[in-house]
Design a protein around this motif. Structure first.
Motif, PDB file in Angstrom:
ATOM      1  N   HIS A  75       0.823  -1.210   0.000  1.00 50.83           N
ATOM      2  CA  HIS A  75       0.000   0.000   0.000  1.00 50.83           C
ATOM      3  C   HIS A  75       0.860   1.265   0.000  1.00 50.83           C
ATOM      4  N   VAL A  76       1.828   1.316   0.910  1.00 52.77           N
ATOM      5  CA  VAL A  76       2.655   2.521   0.998  1.00 52.77           C
ATOM      6  C   VAL A  76       3.551   2.653  -0.234  1.00 52.77           C
ATOM      7  N   ALA A  97      -2.464  -4.746  -2.362  1.00 55.33           N
ATOM      8  CA  ALA A  97      -2.815  -4.414  -0.978  1.00 55.33           C
ATOM      9  C   ALA A  97      -4.313  -4.537  -0.752  1.00 55.33           C
ATOM     10  N   ALA A  98      -5.090  -4.005  -1.681  1.00 59.55           N
ATOM     11  CA  ALA A  98      -6.548  -4.061  -1.534  1.00 59.55           C
ATOM     12  C   ALA A  98      -7.066  -5.491  -1.607  1.00 59.55           C
ATOM     13  N   ALA A  99      -6.470  -6.309  -2.442  1.00 58.33           N
ATOM     14  CA  ALA A  99      -6.896  -7.709  -2.542  1.00 58.33           C
ATOM     15  C   ALA A  99      -6.582  -8.471  -1.259  1.00 58.33           C
ATOM     16  N   ARG A 105     -10.548   0.662   4.342  1.00 59.15           N
ATOM     17  CA  ARG A 105     -11.052   1.812   3.574  1.00 59.15           C
ATOM     18  C   ARG A 105      -9.953   2.620   2.891  1.00 59.15           C
ATOM     19  N   ASP A 106      -8.836   2.833   3.576  1.00 62.52           N
ATOM     20  CA  ASP A 106      -7.743   3.613   2.972  1.00 62.52           C
ATOM     21  C   ASP A 106      -7.201   2.922   1.731  1.00 62.52           C
ATOM     22  N   ALA A 110      -7.431   4.614  -1.993  1.00 63.89           N
ATOM     23  CA  ALA A 110      -6.224   4.853  -2.793  1.00 63.89           C
ATOM     24  C   ALA A 110      -6.326   4.138  -4.131  1.00 63.89           C
ATOM     25  N   LEU A 111      -6.813   2.911  -4.098  1.00 70.40           N
ATOM     26  CA  LEU A 111      -6.970   2.149  -5.337  1.00 70.40           C
ATOM     27  C   LEU A 111      -7.939   2.852  -6.282  1.00 70.40           C
TER      28      LEU A 111
END
Length: 121
Positions: A75-76, A97-99, A105-106, A110-111
């Motif tokens: 993510h970062v 990261a989202a998967a 939520r962050d 971002a995605l």
């Protein structure tokens, strides 16, 4: 040098809003303890917060290489690449990261933000 005490000092600097000061304290610790993911992550965050994006990217890539399942590092790293204007590269890491952490939520925000830049409607 007491590495633990220096790490604690660096954490205080970071939390007090001095990420550049934290980075200066963390750099020798990473040299002494290159496999310590916690120290490397805080250093990456300090670089990110102080807009030393190339350095942040270097630390985050080391974290991802060492542990590809580290969703926070992905993510970062994605956010770091986004701030550098490298949207397509950012998208890859933000998707990972989202998967891995779909309910964050962050990560989703971002995605979505980067997807809208890469694929504008």
């Amino acid at each position: 040098m007491d590495l633990l005490e220096e790490y604690r000092r660096a954490t205080l600097f970071f939390e007090a809003g001095d990420p550049a000061g934290a980075a200066r304290l963390l750099e020798p610790i990473v040299v002494a303890e290159p496999d310590n993911a916690s120290v490397r992550q805080l250093l990456a965050r300090a670089y990110f917060q102080s807009a030393q994006l190339g350095r942040a990217e270097e630390q985050l890539r080391a974290l991802v290489d060492r542990d590809p399942s580290d969703h926070y590092a992905h993510h970062v790293l994605g956010r770091t690449l986004e701030r550098q204007g490298r949207q397509s590269e950012a998208l890859t890491h933000l998707r990972i990261a989202a998967a891995m952490h779909a309910d964050h939520r962050d990560y989703a925000a971002a995605l979505e933000r980067v997807e809208s830049k890469v694929n504008p409607r």
